[in-house]
Design a protein around this motif. Structure first.
Motif, PDB file in Angstrom:
ATOM      1  N   ASP A   1       0.864  -1.179   0.000  1.00  0.00           N
ATOM      2  CA  ASP A   1       0.000   0.000   0.000  1.00  0.00           C
ATOM      3  C   ASP A   1       0.900   1.228   0.000  1.00  0.00           C
ATOM      4  N   GLU A   2       0.933   1.924  -1.144  1.00  0.00           N
ATOM      5  CA  GLU A   2       1.830   3.067  -1.308  1.00  0.00           C
ATOM      6  C   GLU A   2       1.047   4.356  -1.554  1.00  0.00           C
ATOM      7  N   ILE A   3      -0.100   4.454  -0.884  1.00  0.00           N
ATOM      8  CA  ILE A   3      -0.966   5.619  -1.048  1.00  0.00           C
ATOM      9  C   ILE A   3      -0.283   6.907  -0.598  1.00  0.00           C
ATOM     10  N   TYR A   4       0.723   6.777   0.296  1.00  0.00           N
ATOM     11  CA  TYR A   4       1.445   7.957   0.785  1.00  0.00           C
ATOM     12  C   TYR A   4       2.809   8.124   0.105  1.00  0.00           C
ATOM     13  N   ALA A   5       3.004   7.493  -1.040  1.00  0.00           N
ATOM     14  CA  ALA A   5       4.315   7.504  -1.700  1.00  0.00           C
ATOM     15  C   ALA A   5       4.843   8.904  -1.967  1.00  0.00           C
ATOM     16  N   GLU A   6       3.966   9.853  -2.277  1.00  0.00           N
ATOM     17  CA  GLU A   6       4.406  11.216  -2.576  1.00  0.00           C
ATOM     18  C   GLU A   6       4.678  12.030  -1.319  1.00  0.00           C
ATOM     19  N   LEU A   7       4.257  11.519  -0.171  1.00  0.00           N
ATOM     20  CA  LEU A   7       4.410  12.284   1.071  1.00  0.00           C
ATOM     21  C   LEU A   7       5.536  11.699   1.911  1.00  0.00           C
TER      22      LEU A   7
END
Length: 390
Positions: free
Chosen positions: A206-212
Motif C-alpha cells: 500500500d503506497e498511497i502515501y508515496a508522494e508524502l
C-alpha cells in the motif's frame, strides 16, 4: 427482533468483525462543540481548482456514461507514465493497471482474488484498520507482525519469516505507514523482497502515501529486482492530491493477478466514477506542483508537532512520511482508548487510540497533522495541559 434473530440473519464472518475504531471517535467528536480533530486522515487542502474544473468540464462535455471496467484508457496511460517517471517501474496500461473506487476497494478485490479459505496473510502492524478485516472477509487469516517505537516502527525480514507457515500466501506492507508515518529505505526493503522470493510469497504494498515522504525518496516495492512479478501496488489520489471524497484509487499488478482482480471489480462495482477519472487524469498531468506545495506544508507541521510533543513530555519518533504522529502515552498509565476518550471529553481534542491499528499500537495515539498550524498549536496547548494531571 431479538439479538438471536439478528445473529441468525447475519454471516458469522461479518459478525466477528468490529466497526472501525477511527470512525467511533470521529462520530463522537462530531457531536461536540469546540473540537480540534486530529483524528481522520484527510488533507485539509481543497482539491486544486484545475482538477475540479477538469471533472466539471467532463460532465459538460457529456462524459457521464460508464467507463471501461478497468478505467478510461487515458488515465491508465497517465498512471503508467507516472509509475515509470516517478518510481522506475513499467506497467502496461492495457493489462496491468486497474482504476478502483479508492485504494480500499483495491485491497478488497486483491484479497478476494488470491485467497482461499484458511490462507494466511501477514499484516505488519500497527496498520490501517481495514487490512485484517478485508483479509478475513475474503476467507483468509490475518497474521500480525508487530513493530515498535524502538525501531521507528520498521519491520525486518526476520520478524516476517518467523510467522511464515505452509498456509502463508502473501504479506501486506504499508510504507510510508498509516498510522506511524514510518518509512523504509531500499536496503531494508530488499531484505523483505529476498524473503518473498525465497518463500514464493505475494506482496501487497500500500503506497498511497508515496508522494508524502520528507527525508528520502520513496521506493516502490515492485521496482526492486524480481519483485514486479509478485507485487500488487495499491495507490490512489486521496492523500497526495487532496482528493479523498473522489474515491479513486488504482492497482498496478502482474497481468494474471490484475485479470483476476478485474473480474471481481466488474461484478461488484463495474467501474470507478467517470467524472472523477477525468479529474484524476488532470491531477497526474498538471498537479505535481500542488503536491509539492502541500508536502512542504506537511513537513513544516511535522517538524513542529514532533518537537512540541517532546517538549510536553510525550515520546514520539520522527515520521518519515504520511501525515501522522504516533506518540507514546504509556507514561500516563492509561490505555490508548482511555487516554483518547478522556482527552476528548476534558480538552476537546480528538485523536485515535493506537490499539485500533493492532496490538502493537497500544500505548500510542495517532494524531494527524493534516490540519492548520493554528489548530496544531492549540492542540499541543490542550494536550500539554491534560498531561499535567499524570
Amino acid at each position: 427482533m431479538t439479538t438471536k434473530q439478528v445473529n441468525k440473519r447475519l454471516s458469522k464472518k461479518v459478525q466477528s468483525i468490529q466497526p472501525s475504531g477511527i470512525r467511533r471517535f470521529f462520530d463522537l467528536a462530531s457531536s461536540m462543540d469546540n473540537i480540534i480533530s486530529l483524528g481522520v486522515g484527510e488533507p485539509d487542502f481543497v482539491t486544486p481548482w484545475n482538477v475540479r474544473e477538469a471533472s466539471i468540464s467532463s460532465m459538460e462535455r457529456g462524459f457521464t456514461a460508464y467507463s471501461a471496467n478497468a478505467g478510461i484508457i487515458e488515465l491508465r496511460e497517465a498512471i503508467s507514465n507516472y509509475m515509470t517517471s516517478r518510481f522506475s517501474v513499467d506497467y502496461d496500461p492495457e493489462s496491468e493497471i486497474l482504476v478502483t473506487v479508492g485504494a480500499s476497494e483495491a485491497i478488497d478485490v486483491g484479497m478476494r482474488a488470491i485467497l482461499d479459505e484458511g490462507d494466511e496473510v501477514i499484516v505488519v502492524e500497527p496498520s490501517f484498520v481495514s487490512y485484517a478485516p478485508l483479509v478475513s472477509m475474503a476467507g483468509g487469516v490475518p497474521v500480525a507482525v508487530g513493530t515498535n517505537i524502538d525501531t521507528d516502527f520498521k519491520v525486518t525480514a526476520a520478524q516476517i519469516e518467523a510467522v511464515i507457515t505452509d498456509r502463508t500466501k502473501a504479506m501486506m506492507l504499508c510504507f510510508p505507514n498509516n498510522p506511524t508515518g514510518s518509512t523504509m529505505n531500499k536496503e531494508e526493503l530488499k531484505e523483505i523482497a529476498e524473503l518473498a522470493e525465497r518463500h514464493d510469497l505475494l506482496v501487497f504494498s500500500d503506497e498511497i502515501y508515496a508522494e508524502l515522504t520528507y527525508d528520502e525518496e520513496h521506493v516502490a516495492f515492485s521496482s526492486l529486482e524480481g519483485m514486479k512479478e509478485r507485487t500488487v501496488i495499491i495507490s490512489g489520489f486521496s492523500k497526495a492530491f487532496a482528493m479523498t471524497g473522489w474515491r479513486l484509487g488504482f492497482v498496478c499488478a502482474p497481468k494474471d493477478l490484475l485479470s483476476a482482480m478485474l473480474k471481481i471489480h466488474q461484478y461488484s462495482l463495474m467501474c470507478a466514477p467517470t467524472m472523477a477519472q477525468y479529474g484524476a487524469l488532470e491531477a497526474l498531468k498538471t498537479g505535481m506542483d500542488d503536491v509539492y506545495r502541500m508536502k512542504q506544508s506537511y513537513k513544516q507541521r511535522r517538524n513542529y508537532f514532533v518537537k512540541s510533543f517532546s517538549e510536553i513530555g510525550l515520546e514520539c519518533h520522527t515520521p518519515g512520511g504520511a501525515f501522522y504522529a504516533f506518540p507514546s502515552i504509556e507514561k500516563t498509565g492509561l490505555t490508548s482508548e482511555q487516554f483518547a476518550e478522556k482527552l476528548l471529553l476534558e480538552e476537546r481534542v480528538a485523536v485515535v487510540p493506537g490499539h485500533v491499528f493492532g496490538e502493537g499500537g497500544e500505548g500510542h495515539i495517532r494524531c494527524s497533522y493534516a490540519t492548520s498550524m493554528e489548530n496544531l498549536e492549540l492542540s499541543v496547548e490542550r494536550i500539554g495541559r491534560f498531561l499535567k494531571q499524570f
